[in-house]
Design a protein around this motif. Structure first.
Motif, PDB file in Angstrom:
ATOM      1  N   LEU A 272       0.835  -1.206   0.000  1.00 33.73           N
ATOM      2  CA  LEU A 272       0.000   0.000   0.000  1.00 33.73           C
ATOM      3  C   LEU A 272       0.870   1.257   0.000  1.00 33.73           C
ATOM      4  O   LEU A 272       0.580   2.227  -0.721  1.00 33.73           O
ATOM      5  N   ALA A 273       1.945   1.240   0.759  1.00 36.94           N
ATOM      6  CA  ALA A 273       2.847   2.398   0.770  1.00 36.94           C
ATOM      7  C   ALA A 273       3.482   2.584  -0.608  1.00 36.94           C
ATOM      8  O   ALA A 273       3.618   3.711  -1.103  1.00 36.94           O
ATOM      9  N   ALA A 274       3.868   1.483  -1.235  1.00 35.13           N
ATOM     10  CA  ALA A 274       4.456   1.579  -2.584  1.00 35.13           C
ATOM     11  C   ALA A 274       3.429   2.088  -3.586  1.00 35.13           C
ATOM     12  O   ALA A 274       3.762   2.856  -4.500  1.00 35.13           O
ATOM     13  N   ALA A 275       2.177   1.669  -3.423  1.00 33.55           N
ATOM     14  CA  ALA A 275       1.119   2.145  -4.321  1.00 33.55           C
ATOM     15  C   ALA A 275       0.913   3.649  -4.163  1.00 33.55           C
ATOM     16  O   ALA A 275       0.790   4.380  -5.153  1.00 33.55           O
ATOM     17  N   ARG A 276       0.901   4.115  -2.913  1.00 35.40           N
ATOM     18  CA  ARG A 276       0.766   5.566  -2.693  1.00 35.40           C
ATOM     19  C   ARG A 276       1.891   6.328  -3.382  1.00 35.40           C
ATOM     20  O   ARG A 276       1.681   7.337  -4.046  1.00 35.40           O
ATOM     21  N   GLU A 277       3.090   5.801  -3.220  1.00 37.24           N
ATOM     22  CA  GLU A 277       4.255   6.445  -3.835  1.00 37.24           C
ATOM     23  C   GLU A 277       4.097   6.475  -5.365  1.00 37.24           C
ATOM     24  O   GLU A 277       4.386   7.484  -6.013  1.00 37.24           O
ATOM     25  N   ALA A 278       3.643   5.360  -5.921  1.00 36.80           N
ATOM     26  CA  ALA A 278       3.502   5.270  -7.381  1.00 36.80           C
ATOM     27  C   ALA A 278       2.435   6.230  -7.903  1.00 36.80           C
ATOM     28  O   ALA A 278       2.634   6.911  -8.911  1.00 36.80           O
ATOM     29  N   PHE A 279       1.296   6.285  -7.203  1.00 37.98           N
ATOM     30  CA  PHE A 279       0.220   7.157  -7.686  1.00 37.98           C
ATOM     31  C   PHE A 279       0.593   8.627  -7.534  1.00 37.98           C
ATOM     32  O   PHE A 279       0.256   9.449  -8.396  1.00 37.98           O
ATOM     33  N   LEU A 280       1.310   8.969  -6.476  1.00 36.72           N
ATOM     34  CA  LEU A 280       1.790  10.354  -6.361  1.00 36.72           C
ATOM     35  C   LEU A 280       2.768  10.670  -7.483  1.00 36.72           C
ATOM     36  O   LEU A 280       2.806  11.789  -7.996  1.00 36.72           O
ATOM     37  N   ALA A 281       3.565   9.672  -7.859  1.00 33.83           N
ATOM     38  CA  ALA A 281       4.587   9.892  -8.895  1.00 33.83           C
ATOM     39  C   ALA A 281       3.990  10.038 -10.286  1.00 33.83           C
ATOM     40  O   ALA A 281       4.682  10.486 -11.210  1.00 33.83           O
ATOM     41  N   THR A 282       2.712   9.674 -10.467  1.00 31.63           N
ATOM     42  CA  THR A 282       2.131   9.819 -11.814  1.00 31.63           C
ATOM     43  C   THR A 282       2.108  11.275 -12.253  1.00 31.63           C
ATOM     44  O   THR A 282       2.081  11.564 -13.447  1.00 31.63           O
ATOM     45  N   ALA A 283       2.145  12.207 -11.305  1.00 27.95           N
ATOM     46  CA  ALA A 283       2.094  13.627 -11.672  1.00 27.95           C
ATOM     47  C   ALA A 283       3.370  14.054 -12.388  1.00 27.95           C
ATOM     48  O   ALA A 283       3.329  14.868 -13.315  1.00 27.95           O
ATOM     49  N   THR A 284       4.510  13.508 -11.983  1.00 25.42           N
ATOM     50  CA  THR A 284       5.787  13.970 -12.536  1.00 25.42           C
ATOM     51  C   THR A 284       6.537  12.880 -13.292  1.00 25.42           C
ATOM     52  O   THR A 284       7.437  13.183 -14.067  1.00 25.42           O
ATOM     53  N   GLY A 285       6.191  11.620 -13.054  1.00 26.42           N
ATOM     54  CA  GLY A 285       6.892  10.531 -13.720  1.00 26.42           C
ATOM     55  C   GLY A 285       6.363  10.298 -15.125  1.00 26.42           C
ATOM     56  O   GLY A 285       5.471  10.998 -15.597  1.00 26.42           O
ATOM     57  N   SER A 286       6.942   9.310 -15.776  1.00 32.92           N
ATOM     58  CA  SER A 286       6.522   8.972 -17.136  1.00 32.92           C
ATOM     59  C   SER A 286       6.406   7.464 -17.268  1.00 32.92           C
ATOM     60  O   SER A 286       7.133   6.714 -16.619  1.00 32.92           O
ATOM     61  N   VAL A 287       5.504   7.032 -18.107  1.00 31.38           N
ATOM     62  CA  VAL A 287       5.497   5.632 -18.519  1.00 31.38           C
ATOM     63  C   VAL A 287       5.622   5.610 -20.033  1.00 31.38           C
ATOM     64  O   VAL A 287       5.246   6.570 -20.715  1.00 31.38           O
ATOM     65  N   PHE A 288       6.177   4.526 -20.549  1.00 34.55           N
ATOM     66  CA  PHE A 288       6.456   4.400 -21.968  1.00 34.55           C
ATOM     67  C   PHE A 288       5.540   3.325 -22.549  1.00 34.55           C
ATOM     68  O   PHE A 288       4.919   2.573 -21.804  1.00 34.55           O
ATOM     69  N   PRO A 289       5.450   3.256 -23.878  1.00 36.13           N
ATOM     70  CA  PRO A 289       4.460   2.339 -24.465  1.00 36.13           C
ATOM     71  C   PRO A 289       4.618   0.892 -23.965  1.00 36.13           C
ATOM     72  O   PRO A 289       5.719   0.390 -23.794  1.00 36.13           O
ATOM     73  N   VAL A 290       3.486   0.274 -23.733  1.00 35.00           N
ATOM     74  CA  VAL A 290       3.462  -1.109 -23.258  1.00 35.00           C
ATOM     75  C   VAL A 290       3.678  -2.044 -24.450  1.00 35.00           C
ATOM     76  O   VAL A 290       3.077  -1.860 -25.505  1.00 35.00           O
ATOM     77  N   VAL A 291       4.548  -3.011 -24.271  1.00 36.61           N
ATOM     78  CA  VAL A 291       4.793  -4.019 -25.305  1.00 36.61           C
ATOM     79  C   VAL A 291       4.118  -5.322 -24.883  1.00 36.61           C
ATOM     80  O   VAL A 291       4.240  -5.728 -23.721  1.00 36.61           O
ATOM     81  N   ILE A 292       3.414  -5.938 -25.791  1.00 36.39           N
ATOM     82  CA  ILE A 292       2.879  -7.271 -25.519  1.00 36.39           C
ATOM     83  C   ILE A 292       3.560  -8.240 -26.474  1.00 36.39           C
ATOM     84  O   ILE A 292       3.409  -8.140 -27.691  1.00 36.39           O
ATOM     85  N   GLY A 293       4.377  -9.125 -25.911  1.00 40.76           N
ATOM     86  CA  GLY A 293       5.106 -10.111 -26.698  1.00 40.76           C
ATOM     87  C   GLY A 293       4.609 -11.511 -26.382  1.00 40.76           C
ATOM     88  O   GLY A 293       3.617 -11.690 -25.669  1.00 40.76           O
ATOM     89  N   ARG A 294       5.297 -12.485 -26.922  1.00 40.57           N
ATOM     90  CA  ARG A 294       4.898 -13.876 -26.704  1.00 40.57           C
ATOM     91  C   ARG A 294       6.096 -14.764 -26.985  1.00 40.57           C
ATOM     92  O   ARG A 294       7.129 -14.309 -27.471  1.00 40.57           O
ATOM     93  N   SER A 295       5.943 -16.034 -26.686  1.00 37.81           N
ATOM     94  CA  SER A 295       6.957 -17.021 -27.060  1.00 37.81           C
ATOM     95  C   SER A 295       6.415 -17.802 -28.251  1.00 37.81           C
ATOM     96  O   SER A 295       5.268 -17.602 -28.655  1.00 37.81           O
TER      97      SER A 295
END
Lengths: 320, 320
Positions: free
Chosen positions: B32-55
């Motif tokens: 829960l603490a890590a989730a709080r940190e992550a959601f607060l970080a959405t304001a200034t952080g970035s995520v990059f395109p999601v890749v869906i691969g396979r074997s």
């Protein structure tokens, strides 16, 4: 990492190869064999979209290249931190998943090995496309990667002269001296026109964003391996060259999107893997100009990591 | 892995946390603490395109989610191998790069921890959006993840009754018994209409591709956390619900593309991070229906891995 407590008594923990260990294990022979394996695998394997990410520090960049082939699944995380001082600016981490279970099977740090891997692809193209009697190798670029390229190409053709083309005369002189010291082959700086006209094999290893030379300077019979273009806007070769050259690349779709051939609309480059597999022609005439564009793909990284792990396993007397 | 020979005497080797170690370290509080940190970080952080691969094995899938925030850069490799027998079908490996150098800094296997991480996001939404006096929790889904969701939500509200809605009566009975055994809270199977109408908090934890219930069954004042939709075609909630609900999600762009809100054209969901930061309203009225869609993002994984590594470093008496 091999002694980690992975759940399940019968499931071994993931393997780990650190940077210094992979750097000690890699050599041109291993890298060339891994490149052959990767290019053959392009026929049946898959690569997934490339992600370009960054850190909050301006100018930093990381790239995710993932793919799968028979017996291999994973991702290479390549990073470029231009502000590094006292450390390489490029890092590379290859993560392999167990194709049978999807679980983490190995982590290989491979910054040094990555330079061998990239050079090996260009050397493989030379081996498949350049004239057998190629003796003069001209390299444009005087950086770390350029030396790997010269060494790898010298293994597949009887190179007895290296001409070095660089923007700065002092860098070209120093690089030529380094080439001679490392490979034993005579190397000299040359101006671009002279170096390109004299080349049997031309390797471009720069970060250029515009053509490095005039198409008319290239002599009939030359082979060119271009490794610099791996992103939007990057370019080393003049488009005018393509009218009188046969074009090859690692992955046609990627090469046309972010490789050297992004700058031409008419190109239909042939996959080098098809040449390697005997399914497409390579060089068919002595006077032919052949061009290979390397933009880099995950299967090169996966086969490299697997080869490094196999080599470590084969080293006698080391407990694993 | 910590003793690996990383080049440079002053550069420590990467840290490694294996699956059993991360599973032993994780708990709801850390997640829960890590989730709080992550959601607060959405304001200034970035995520990059999601890749869906396979074997090459049909049905297998892996996902690359990468991102950066202050002090964190990395990627989560989540894999789903449906044919696994005797092993979990989901695996998760989090790779952290050193934000100062771009080099590999840590590898964390986190299949078990990933279930805590996903439940923590839904619990955080409950904590921010559900009525304070929420006592009845209804869960749709009887799988492994559903139990994590019940446990995490029970920590943030005074839940004293759990209603379990499942497609198979026997599975719902067994799951209810498990909930009672694990959490001490009374749990019963319920039909969908009864369970949904009685819910103060409703959690959906399924792989559904069509709505699980009728919008009219939802009572005023209900909060809904929906975790199932994380790809094209997935859907748990009826679109008709959105006309009378306030909509929240982790990342609006992603939620509208591949999350629950891909099925509506009119939604403008509010980022939960903005609510957490006090920059957007959450629940403003007792009778309001609030809906949170979790599609999952890399910053959750990066903060989770960092929290696990910090906790290990804080464990006394263990040499590192």
């Amino acid at each position: 990492m091999t002694d980690s407590a992975f759940p399940g008594p019968t499931v071994p923990g993931p393997a780990f190869l650190g940077e210094s260990e992979s750097a000690a294990l890699v050599d041109d022979e291993l890298a060339l064999a891994a490149a052959r394996e990767a290019f053959l695998a392009t026929a049946t394997g898959s690569v997934f979209p490339v992600v370009i990410g960054r850190s909050p520090v301006p100018g930093t960049r990381f790239t995710l290249k993932s793919g799968c082939a028979d017996g291999l699944v994973g991702v290479k995380i390549g990073s470029f931190w231009p502000g590094n001082t006292g450390l390489p600016r490029h890092s590379s981490t290859i993560v392999l998943l167990d194709p049978a279970t999807g679980r983490l099977s190995a982590v290989v740090e491979a910054a040094t090995a990555n330079a061998y891997r990239t050079a090996a692809a260009d050397a493989l193209a030379v081996d498949l496309l350049a004239r057998e009697d190629s003796r003069t190798l001209t390299v444009i670029g005087t950086g770390h990667q350029a030396l790997h390229e010269v060494r790898a190409v010298s293994r597949v053709r009887p190179i007895d002269r290296v001409l070095v083309v660089g923007r700065r005369a002092e860098a070209a002189r120093a690089f030529a001296a380094e080439v001679t010291a490392v490979t034993g082959v005579t190397a000299h700086p040359a101006d671009a026109r002279t170096g390109i006209a004299a080349a049997d094999v031309l390797v471009t290893a720069t970060t250029a964003r515009e053509p490095l030379f005039d198409a008319s300077w290239v002599a009939p019979g030359t082979h060119i391996s271009a490794m610099g273009a791996d992103g939007p806007g990057k370019q080393e070769l003049p488009v005018a060259l393509y009218d009188r050259a046969s074009l090859f690349c690692d992955l046609p779709d990627q090469s046309l999107a972010i490789g050297e051939f992004q700058h031409t609309t008419a190109a239909t480059p042939v996959a080098l893997g098809a040449v390697l597999a005997g399914e497409a022609d390579g060089r068919t005439a002595r006077e032919q100009i052949t061009v290979f564009d390397s933009s880099g793909f995950a299967l090169q990284d996966l086969t490299l990591a697997a080869a490094l792990l196999r080599r470590r396993a084969a080293v006698p007397g080391e407990p694993r």
